[in-house]
Every structure is written in structure tokens, then in C-alpha cells.
Design a protein around this motif. Structure first.
Motif, short mmCIF file in Angstrom:
data_model
loop_
_atom_site.label_atom_id
_atom_site.label_comp_id
_atom_site.label_asym_id
_atom_site.label_seq_id
_atom_site.Cartn_x
_atom_site.Cartn_y
_atom_site.Cartn_z
N GLN A 132 6.51 10.56 -7.20
CA GLN A 132 7.24 9.77 -5.80
C GLN A 132 6.55 8.41 -5.80
OE1 GLN A 132 6.33 11.51 -2.09
NE2 GLN A 132 6.83 9.53 -1.30
N PHE A 134 5.65 4.71 -4.34
CA PHE A 134 5.31 4.41 -2.85
C PHE A 134 6.50 4.23 -1.86
CE2 PHE A 134 4.32 0.86 0.22
CZ PHE A 134 3.38 1.61 0.81
N GLU A 135 6.37 4.74 -0.89
CA GLU A 135 7.35 4.62 0.34
C GLU A 135 6.37 3.83 1.57
OE1 GLU A 135 10.47 4.89 0.65
OE2 GLU A 135 10.97 5.73 -1.44
N PRO A 136 6.94 2.77 1.85
CA PRO A 136 6.22 2.20 3.01
C PRO A 136 6.33 3.03 4.47
CG PRO A 136 8.19 0.89 2.60
CD PRO A 136 8.18 2.05 1.63
N SER A 138 7.44 3.41 8.30
CA SER A 138 8.58 2.89 8.71
C SER A 138 8.69 3.71 10.06
CB SER A 138 9.84 2.93 7.85
OG SER A 138 11.03 2.53 8.73
N THR A 141 7.65 7.36 10.49
CA THR A 141 7.51 7.82 9.23
C THR A 141 6.29 7.19 8.67
OG1 THR A 141 9.56 8.50 8.81
CG2 THR A 141 8.27 8.30 6.74
N ALA A 143 3.40 5.99 5.53
CA ALA A 143 3.44 5.85 4.19
C ALA A 143 3.43 6.68 3.28
CB ALA A 143 2.60 4.57 3.68
N SER A 144 3.70 6.99 1.99
CA SER A 144 3.66 8.12 1.26
C SER A 144 3.85 7.85 -0.41
CB SER A 144 4.46 9.31 1.67
OG SER A 144 5.82 9.03 1.54
N ALA A 145 3.15 8.54 -1.17
CA ALA A 145 3.36 8.51 -2.52
C ALA A 145 3.02 9.79 -3.14
CB ALA A 145 2.57 7.33 -3.23
N GLU A 172 2.37 -1.02 4.77
CA GLU A 172 3.74 -1.39 4.52
C GLU A 172 4.06 -1.81 3.00
OE1 GLU A 172 5.25 -4.01 7.43
OE2 GLU A 172 5.05 -2.65 9.11
N TYR A 177 -1.90 0.22 1.18
CA TYR A 177 -2.26 1.79 1.23
C TYR A 177 -3.29 1.91 0.45
CZ TYR A 177 -0.62 6.62 0.39
OH TYR A 177 -0.40 7.76 0.19
#
Length: 411
Positions: A132, A134-136, A138, A141, A143-145, A172, A177
């Protein structure tokens, strides 16, 4: 110069002018300042008097002190530097948590899917290979990876730079992160740390005069993986000790998966010291719901059934081994008594992982949190576990504390 000496003392690294001991089969050892700091905080009494009388002694390596991922209170876990620090603090047994890469090579990581928090992968070109990306953060929600060792070949894994295990859920950007290090830890010793394969850990630990406790980590991928079954995986771990001519009496292979432990017992020479990492407190019974963690009689298999299978070592978290009596004193739990009655040796985990204890000890001390209010309670709890429960060893994120205690008490 003064700053360098302070850091060396904090890390348990020998510094000129301070007591140290050079073992014939390992590096120079030093307690550093932390054991004295904790002993100073103890309430006046027999334990404080005993420990303070030992502060000037020379440290000796002890198998009672087990490095949990090395010495990750201040060093990036499962790195060469983290384990050297643990050895300098007198840990007689060191841990490599074992998982595998895309090309089925064994490496030291606490989880197969932790590269996004323990290395710089998200800031490299290898980020695109992550399970997965990186998702900043938002809105609400975080941040995740998710980046797995099985996403990379060994050659690719070796290019990563380890860091303190952390992440910033408000980030972000991938660079941001990388932050989020707990305030009671430090990044002072993170620069230039080195990752290890499992086979490299064997050679390193042997050179440090330490013994071995590898943990076979649960795969994040479905097994079999590219033809490798779970039993193949368990055997591969053992094969690397055999190839290095490490005798079974120097190895304590661990797993939360009882099937792994039984495989080692039934199929290898290394099963006599196989350690069942007990997480049965998380299990659920189809009829009764969540098993009662305070009542070992609800656990399946029972302690005696484990012993009958050939299990000799069991390793639960600290809180399962202790409770409070009617007077509010810390005493052995029913779980601890059941394990001892079945003849099981007990290894506890993990000391020095909770940070400051002024406001309680959190998850690792949950059964006695009502009485935890000082960093000195690391020593208070350790004393109960060693003297009243009778544990055979203690995992610690800062082994100097356990080494000091064990040396002082002659364990």
C-alpha cells in the motif's frame, strides 16, 4: 566532549574513566546511568539497599537478560548497532525477529509489514513496490502505508536505511511520515544504522559472546508463498543455525504459532528450548466469548497439555504474570502459578518498553497499573517476577536494567 560522554553513559557505551568490564567472549560492558537512576527512585527499603550496594560492581553477561530487538529504547531495532548496544549492556541472549523477502531470504524485522515505519522506504524509489503506497492524512483520515519485506528482493532490502520505529499519522508527505518518534526515545543513535539478514545476525551475536532467540514472525502474505509452506519457513530458520554450527543449547526459537513450536519439537534438534509466545488471552471460545486472561483454566490447551506436548518454555507479557493482592501489593498471578505447576520455564516480555511510569505502565503493566506511579516500578516489578514468580529470563528494550538486577541478585 562533555556531551559525548553523557550520550555514551546514557547508551551504556563505555566511556573513559567509568567502570567497565571486558568479557573474554564479547565487547566491553557498562551499565551506563539508567540502573542507578532507577535505583535512586526506589522507596527506602530492602530492595533499594541491596541494589544501591551493587552500583559499583563490574557488569557480567547474563542469560537472564534478553535483548528485545537489541536495545530499541535508543537504537533502531534489529540493527547491528542496536544489538551491539544490548551486548555492551550485558545481554546474554539476543533476538532476531525473522521474516522473509520476495526471494525467500530470511531477514531481521519485527514484522513482515513494518518497513514503512522502521526504514526510509517511503522516501526512496522502492516506495512504488509497497503493498500500500503512502496515503497522506486528509480530514479525519490518518496517513497510512504498508510496505512488506516480501515486496522486495534481498538486494533491494539491503539498500534501505533503518530508523527508529515511528510514523506521524498527521503527515501530508512521505517525508513527514518518517517522524512521530515517542518523546521518551531518541534519534541520537539512529544515523548510519545497518540492517541484518538472519544469517548475519547469527555471526554478529556469536562475535558478541551472546546466544540466540530468533522469533518466527507470522507472515503477512498467504502461505504457501511461492511454494514455501509454513513448515518450510520454520525449518529454514533452524537450518541457518545448523549451517553455522550453533549448538541447540544456545538457541531458543520462538513463535506465537503453537504449530511452529510443535514442529520444532517433533522434527528438529532445536525443539527442547522452543519458546511458545503465549497470546491465548486474545483467543475467543465459540461458546464463551473472549477467554478470561485472569483465569488460566479457561485457556486451551492448558498449561499441563502444553507440557505434555513437549513445550518447556512459555513467554507471556509481563502483566499476565502478576496481579494485586487485597493489600494492593504486587504478587504472582494464577497464570504464573499454573505455568510453574506444569513445570514450564517462563520468559517475560518486555521491560523498558512503556516509557516513563509516573502515570501508570500502560499495556505491559495493565494488571497492576493501579500501583504503578514511578520509573522505579521497573525494578519493583522485575523483583517480583524474578524472586516470586521465578522467571528464567526477561526481554528488555534496555537490557542494562535487567543485567544490573540479575548481577546484583546473582541470577
Amino acid at each position: 566532549m562533555r556531551h559525548a560522554i553523557i550520550l555514551a553513559l546514557a547508551a551504556g557505551v563505555p566511556a573513559s574513566g567509568f567502570a567497565q568490564d571486558t568479557a573474554p567472549d564479547g565487547p566491553a560492558m557498562s551499565y551506563g546511568q539508567r540502573p542507578a537512576y532507577l535505583a535512586d527512585k526506589l522507596e527506602d527499603g530492602e530492595l533499594k539497599d541491596t541494589l544501591e550496594a551493587c552500583l559499583g560492581q563490574s557488569p557480567e553477561r547474563t542469560d537472564f537478560s534478553v535483548g528485545h530487538r537489541g536495545a530499541p529504547l535508543m537504537f533502531p531495532e534489529h540493527t547491528v548497532q542496536s544489538n551491539r548496544a544490548a551486548a555492551r549492556q550485558g545481554a546474554g541472549i539476543l533476538e532476531c525477529d525473522v521474516t522473509f523477502t520476495k526471494d525467500k531470504e530470511l531477514v531481521c524485522r519485527h514484522a513482515q509489514n513494518d518497513l514503512h515505519t522502521t526504514t526510509n522506504i517511503l522516501t526512496t524509489d522502492l516506495a512504488e513496490k509497497c503493498t500500500q503506497p503512502f496515503e497522506p492524512a486528509s480530514g479525519d483520515t490518518e496517513a497510512s502505508a504498508e510496505c512488506r519485506t516480501s515486496d522486495l528482493t534481498l538486494e533491494e532490502f539491503r539498500t534501505l536505511e533503518p530508523k527508529m520505529d515511528s510514523s506521524d499519522p498527521t503527515a501530508e508527505t512521505a517525508e513527514a511520515y518518517q517522524g512521530g518518534v515517542a518523546p521518551f526515545r531518541t534519534t541520537a543513535f539512529a544515523d548510519g544504522a545497518d540492517l541484518m539478514t538472519h544469517s548475519e545476525s547469527i555471526e554478529l551475536f556469536r562475535s558478541l559472546g551472546a546466544k540466540f532467540t530468533p522469533e518466527l514472525k507470522a507472515p503477512s502474505v498467504e502461505m504457501p508463498f511461492d511454494g514455501m509452506t509454513q513448515e518450510d519457513y520454520a525449518q529454514k530458520l533452524i537450518d541457518e543455525y545448523k549451517a553455522a554450527d550453533v549448538p541447540p543449547e544456545d538457541v531458543w526459537p520462538q513463535s506465537f504459532n503453537l504449530s511452529d513450536v510443535r514442529y520444532w519439537i517433533d522434527n528438529t534438534e532445536y525443539g527442547g528450548q522452543a519458546v511458545y509466545l503465549d497470546d491465548r488471552y486474545e483467543a475467543e471460545d465459540e461458546d464463551e466469548g473472549l477467554i478470561d486472561p485472569t483465569d488460566p483454566e479457561t485457556f486451551k490447551p492448558t498449561m499441563q497439555e502444553l507440557a505434555d506436548m513437549g513445550v518447556n518454555y512459555i513467554a507471556p507479557p509481563i502483566w499476565m504474570l502478576i496481579t494485586l493482592d487485597d493489600a494492593g501489593e504486587i504478587v504472582p498471578s494464577a497464570y504464573a502459578q499454573e505455568a510453574k505447576d506444569a513445570g514450564l520455564e517462563i520468559i517475560a516480555w518486555s521491560l523498558e518498553r512503556s516509557g516513563p511510569l509516573a502515570e501508570g505502565g500502560g499495556w505491559y503493566f495493565q494488571s497492576v497499573n493501579d500501583t504503578i506511579d514511578s520509573d522505579a516500578d521497573y525494578l519493583t516489578v522485575l523483583d517480583v517476577l524474578a524472586q516470586d514468580v521465578g522467571i528464567a529470563g526477561m526481554f528488555s528494550d534496555w537490557p542494562a536494567t535487567v543485567t544490573f538486577y540479575a548481577n546484583c541478585k546473582g541470577l
